[in-house]
Motif scaffolding. Structure first.
Motif, PDB file in Angstrom:
ATOM      1  N   GLU A   1      -6.905  22.250 -41.247  1.00 22.81           N
ATOM      2  CA  GLU A   1      -6.920  22.310 -42.682  1.00 22.81           C
ATOM      3  C   GLU A   1      -7.835  21.235 -43.271  1.00 22.81           C
ATOM      4  O   GLU A   1      -7.363  20.267 -44.034  1.00 22.81           O
ATOM      5  N   PRO A   2      -9.163  21.313 -42.787  1.00 29.68           N
ATOM      6  CA  PRO A   2     -10.246  20.454 -43.383  1.00 29.68           C
ATOM      7  C   PRO A   2     -10.410  20.258 -44.875  1.00 29.68           C
ATOM      8  O   PRO A   2     -11.006  19.565 -45.387  1.00 29.68           O
ATOM      9  N   ASP A   3      -9.955  21.499 -45.428  1.00 29.73           N
ATOM     10  CA  ASP A   3     -10.254  21.455 -47.036  1.00 29.73           C
ATOM     11  C   ASP A   3      -9.295  20.795 -47.805  1.00 29.73           C
ATOM     12  O   ASP A   3      -9.294  20.549 -49.027  1.00 29.73           O
ATOM     13  N   VAL A   4      -8.043  20.389 -46.981  1.00 32.21           N
ATOM     14  CA  VAL A   4      -6.989  19.519 -47.774  1.00 32.21           C
ATOM     15  C   VAL A   4      -7.332  17.977 -47.902  1.00 32.21           C
ATOM     16  O   VAL A   4      -7.219  17.484 -46.801  1.00 32.21           O
ATOM     17  N   THR A   5      -7.786  17.568 -48.934  1.00 35.87           N
ATOM     18  CA  THR A   5      -8.168  15.930 -48.866  1.00 35.87           C
ATOM     19  C   THR A   5      -7.258  14.855 -49.201  1.00 35.87           C
ATOM     20  O   THR A   5      -7.519  13.738 -49.285  1.00 35.87           O
ATOM     21  N   THR A   6      -6.097  15.153 -49.651  1.00 33.99           N
ATOM     22  CA  THR A   6      -5.093  14.395 -50.124  1.00 33.99           C
ATOM     23  C   THR A   6      -3.937  13.768 -49.316  1.00 33.99           C
ATOM     24  O   THR A   6      -3.213  12.908 -49.685  1.00 33.99           O
ATOM     25  N   ASN A   7      -4.142  14.518 -48.360  1.00 32.35           N
ATOM     26  CA  ASN A   7      -2.647  14.046 -47.111  1.00 32.35           C
ATOM     27  C   ASN A   7      -3.371  13.576 -45.768  1.00 32.35           C
ATOM     28  O   ASN A   7      -4.283  14.281 -45.257  1.00 32.35           O
ATOM     29  N   PRO A   8      -3.154  12.142 -45.386  1.00 31.75           N
ATOM     30  CA  PRO A   8      -3.778  11.565 -44.545  1.00 31.75           C
ATOM     31  C   PRO A   8      -3.282  12.238 -43.252  1.00 31.75           C
ATOM     32  O   PRO A   8      -3.876  11.730 -41.863  1.00 31.75           O
ATOM     33  N   VAL A   9      -2.294  13.035 -43.252  1.00 26.87           N
ATOM     34  CA  VAL A   9      -1.831  13.751 -41.705  1.00 26.87           C
ATOM     35  C   VAL A   9      -2.958  14.819 -41.520  1.00 26.87           C
ATOM     36  O   VAL A   9      -2.949  15.505 -40.402  1.00 26.87           O
ATOM     37  N   LEU A  10      -3.692  15.312 -42.570  1.00 23.87           N
ATOM     38  CA  LEU A  10      -4.552  16.453 -42.524  1.00 23.87           C
ATOM     39  C   LEU A  10      -6.021  15.924 -42.452  1.00 23.87           C
ATOM     40  O   LEU A  10      -6.223  15.061 -42.937  1.00 23.87           O
TER      41      LEU A  10
ATOM     42  N   VAL B   1       0.878  38.833 -50.268  1.00 24.83           N
ATOM     43  CA  VAL B   1       0.164  38.846 -49.004  1.00 24.83           C
ATOM     44  C   VAL B   1      -1.140  39.601 -48.709  1.00 24.83           C
ATOM     45  O   VAL B   1      -2.041  39.081 -48.267  1.00 24.83           O
ATOM     46  N   ALA B   2      -0.960  40.878 -48.894  1.00 19.69           N
ATOM     47  CA  ALA B   2      -1.982  41.697 -48.701  1.00 19.69           C
ATOM     48  C   ALA B   2      -3.137  41.444 -49.564  1.00 19.69           C
ATOM     49  O   ALA B   2      -4.487  41.335 -49.123  1.00 19.69           O
ATOM     50  N   GLY B   3      -2.845  40.958 -50.896  1.00 25.49           N
ATOM     51  CA  GLY B   3      -3.967  40.323 -51.872  1.00 25.49           C
ATOM     52  C   GLY B   3      -4.661  39.118 -51.436  1.00 25.49           C
ATOM     53  O   GLY B   3      -5.866  38.983 -51.471  1.00 25.49           O
ATOM     54  N   LEU B   4      -3.857  38.321 -50.902  1.00 22.14           N
ATOM     55  CA  LEU B   4      -4.531  36.904 -50.209  1.00 22.14           C
ATOM     56  C   LEU B   4      -5.366  37.211 -48.843  1.00 22.14           C
ATOM     57  O   LEU B   4      -6.365  36.691 -49.037  1.00 22.14           O
ATOM     58  N   LEU B   5      -4.796  38.110 -48.186  1.00 23.26           N
ATOM     59  CA  LEU B   5      -5.674  38.550 -46.855  1.00 23.26           C
ATOM     60  C   LEU B   5      -6.940  39.053 -47.367  1.00 23.26           C
ATOM     61  O   LEU B   5      -8.018  38.797 -46.729  1.00 23.26           O
ATOM     62  N   ARG B   6      -7.070  40.062 -48.121  1.00 21.06           N
ATOM     63  CA  ARG B   6      -8.378  40.503 -48.560  1.00 21.06           C
ATOM     64  C   ARG B   6      -9.113  39.742 -49.427  1.00 21.06           C
ATOM     65  O   ARG B   6     -10.314  39.766 -48.916  1.00 21.06           O
ATOM     66  N   HIS B   7      -8.647  38.829 -50.090  1.00 17.82           N
ATOM     67  CA  HIS B   7      -9.290  37.943 -50.918  1.00 17.82           C
ATOM     68  C   HIS B   7     -10.076  37.044 -49.844  1.00 17.82           C
ATOM     69  O   HIS B   7     -11.407  36.651 -49.836  1.00 17.82           O
ATOM     70  N   HIS B   8      -9.473  36.622 -48.710  1.00 16.70           N
ATOM     71  CA  HIS B   8      -9.988  35.535 -47.856  1.00 16.70           C
ATOM     72  C   HIS B   8     -11.232  36.259 -47.037  1.00 16.70           C
ATOM     73  O   HIS B   8     -12.152  35.520 -46.662  1.00 16.70           O
TER      74      HIS B   8
ATOM     75  N   PRO C   1      -5.441  28.745 -48.043  1.00 11.73           N
ATOM     76  CA  PRO C   1      -5.999  29.685 -48.934  1.00 11.73           C
ATOM     77  C   PRO C   1      -7.017  28.988 -49.888  1.00 11.73           C
ATOM     78  O   PRO C   1      -6.732  27.931 -50.509  1.00 11.73           O
ATOM     79  N   LEU C   2      -8.203  29.567 -50.214  1.00  5.70           N
ATOM     80  CA  LEU C   2      -9.054  29.059 -51.012  1.00  5.70           C
ATOM     81  C   LEU C   2      -9.377  29.682 -52.312  1.00  5.70           C
ATOM     82  O   LEU C   2      -9.585  31.114 -52.291  1.00  5.70           O
ATOM     83  N   PHE C   3      -9.364  29.218 -53.297  1.00  6.12           N
ATOM     84  CA  PHE C   3      -9.483  30.032 -54.670  1.00  6.12           C
ATOM     85  C   PHE C   3     -10.303  28.917 -55.602  1.00  6.12           C
ATOM     86  O   PHE C   3     -10.414  27.924 -55.343  1.00  6.12           O
ATOM     87  N   GLY C   4     -10.824  29.972 -56.598  1.00  6.88           N
ATOM     88  CA  GLY C   4     -11.832  29.126 -57.517  1.00  6.88           C
ATOM     89  C   GLY C   4     -13.013  28.502 -56.715  1.00  6.88           C
ATOM     90  O   GLY C   4     -13.600  29.085 -55.842  1.00  6.88           O
ATOM     91  N   PRO C   5     -13.363  27.308 -57.234  1.00  4.85           N
ATOM     92  CA  PRO C   5     -14.457  26.418 -56.800  1.00  4.85           C
ATOM     93  C   PRO C   5     -14.132  26.251 -55.243  1.00  4.85           C
ATOM     94  O   PRO C   5     -15.206  26.249 -54.349  1.00  4.85           O
ATOM     95  N   ALA C   6     -12.869  26.245 -54.793  1.00  8.79           N
ATOM     96  CA  ALA C   6     -12.881  26.006 -53.088  1.00  8.79           C
ATOM     97  C   ALA C   6     -13.379  27.250 -52.483  1.00  8.79           C
ATOM     98  O   ALA C   6     -13.352  27.175 -51.206  1.00  8.79           O
ATOM     99  N   THR C   7     -13.379  28.359 -52.894  1.00  7.67           N
ATOM    100  CA  THR C   7     -13.552  29.492 -52.072  1.00  7.67           C
ATOM    101  C   THR C   7     -15.016  29.215 -51.587  1.00  7.67           C
ATOM    102  O   THR C   7     -15.649  29.764 -50.373  1.00  7.67           O
ATOM    103  N   ALA C   8     -15.947  28.410 -51.839  1.00  4.86           N
ATOM    104  CA  ALA C   8     -17.254  27.923 -51.347  1.00  4.86           C
ATOM    105  C   ALA C   8     -17.143  27.145 -50.114  1.00  4.86           C
ATOM    106  O   ALA C   8     -18.257  26.648 -49.487  1.00  4.86           O
ATOM    107  N   PHE C   9     -16.000  26.669 -49.682  1.00  2.31           N
ATOM    108  CA  PHE C   9     -15.729  25.779 -48.544  1.00  2.31           C
ATOM    109  C   PHE C   9     -16.427  26.194 -47.561  1.00  2.31           C
ATOM    110  O   PHE C   9     -17.095  25.609 -46.716  1.00  2.31           O
TER     111      PHE C   9
END
Length: 331
Positions: A129-138, A224-231, A176-184
């Motif tokens: 989960e390299p897109d998660v910046t707020t948790n030191p476990v990640l 779930v289907a919408g999220l997977l298609r989005h990704h 899951p990545l949405f908004g500006p984060a989709t560019a990750f």
């Protein structure tokens, strides 16, 4: 209820069998220790047949205290290689937690993991989960994580090739990545270039619908289907990775106060069925459940009760639900 025969593509199933899990404060939800004999028995039941391919997920990490040269034991579950029997293989997560940004050390660490675990590993996930910046476990919390991924994937792939581990698949994952984060992901491929993209075998996705944000039961399958298609269409394709398999690397739903075991089974059935039905058109290669057992069934927090069983391995209804889904949709 009468079921129509499944026409879905087969999935490579797996499960994380440990107990300790990260919490939202960056700590660990630690309960009773793992019981290897009961873990093995539960894995046998979920797998259904010793010749059915099945993944056992495990986590290890590199930080500034990691000694070069190894060996590098898995942090959780401990001694995971004991479970890689028959057609079971490891889904090994190599976390990057270097406060000093030691990318060179991390790349060397990945090569050593390939040497140590390569013969019994099917998938090696570079970072968690390299897109998660707020948790030191990640891993997204730590400096130079993107460089660690785009250099680490080719380093691991090169070592696998050198050792003849043609079965070993190298990838990375996100939430899951949405908004500006989709560019990750596109930013990763731009940073790593062809060396990075050519070395990738799959991309993973950790997602937990109806856990942190409620979803009505009737809306869960479409969500779930919408999220997977989005990704697939909005995250991977613009990054030039639309051709790669997408693996569900973590999914689960915890029980607890106001969270009934019967509902957990319904969520598992709904989500896995949706994944299986979309496996062909969306190139979904597998599904890994988080987790086999509760971290601590005596505690009420979300992060303590993700298990298909209680912490003493008593099965919840979701255990048999997943077992049936593996038999129906497994590769």
């Amino acid at each position: 209820m009468t079921r129509t025969p499944s026409t879905s593509a087969p999935l490579l199933f797996g499960v994380y069998p440990g107990g300790a899990t990260g919490d939202d404060a960056g700590g660990l939800a630690v309960g009773p220790p793992d019981d290897p004999a009961q873990v093995s028995a539960a894995l046998d039941l979920l797998q259904g047949s010793p010749d059915r391919p099945f993944l056992v997920r495990a986590y290890t990490h590199f930080d500034d205290t990691t000694r070069p040269g190894g060996p590098h034991p898995t942090a959780t579950p401990a001694g995971v290689e004991r479970y890689a029997t028959g057609a079971r293989r490891l889904d090994l997560v190599a976390q990057y937690r270097s406060a000093a940004g030691d990318v060179d050390g991390y790349c060397a660490f990945l090569g050593e993991l390939v040497e140590q675990y390569g013969p019994v590993t099917r998938t090696l996930q570079v970072a968690e989960e390299p897109d998660v910046t707020t948790n030191p476990v990640l891993d997204g919390y730590h400096p130079r994580v993107r460089e660690a991924i785009v250099r680490g994937v080719p380093a691991a792939a090169a070592r696998a090739r050198a050792l003849g581990h043609t079965h070993l698949r190298i990838g990375f994952n996100t939430t899951p990545l949405f908004g500006p984060a989709t560019a990750f992901v596109a930013e990763l491929t731009a940073l790593g270039g062809r060396e990075f993209t050519d070395a990738l075998d799959y991309v993973g996705l950790d997602f937990f619908p109806d856990v942190f944000r409620p979803v009505a039961a009737a809306d869960l399958a479409p969500a779930v289907a919408g999220l997977l298609r989005h990704h697939r269409e909005t995250v991977l394709a613009p990054a030039g990775l639309g051709h790669l398999p997408l693996h569900i690397t973590e999914h689960g739903w915890p029980t607890g106060p106001e969270r009934h075991p019967e509902r957990q089974a319904e969520v598992v059935e709904t989500v896995v069925t949706a994944v299986a039905e979309l496996a062909g058109p969306l190139r979904l290669s597998g599904y890994t459940h988080f987790a086999l057992r509760d971290a601590d069934s005596s505690r009420p927090g979300l992060f303590h009760r993700f298990g298909l069983t209680t912490d003493d391995y008593a099965p919840k209804p979701a255990f048999d639900a997943l077992r049936a889904l593996v038999a129906r949709h497994g590769s």
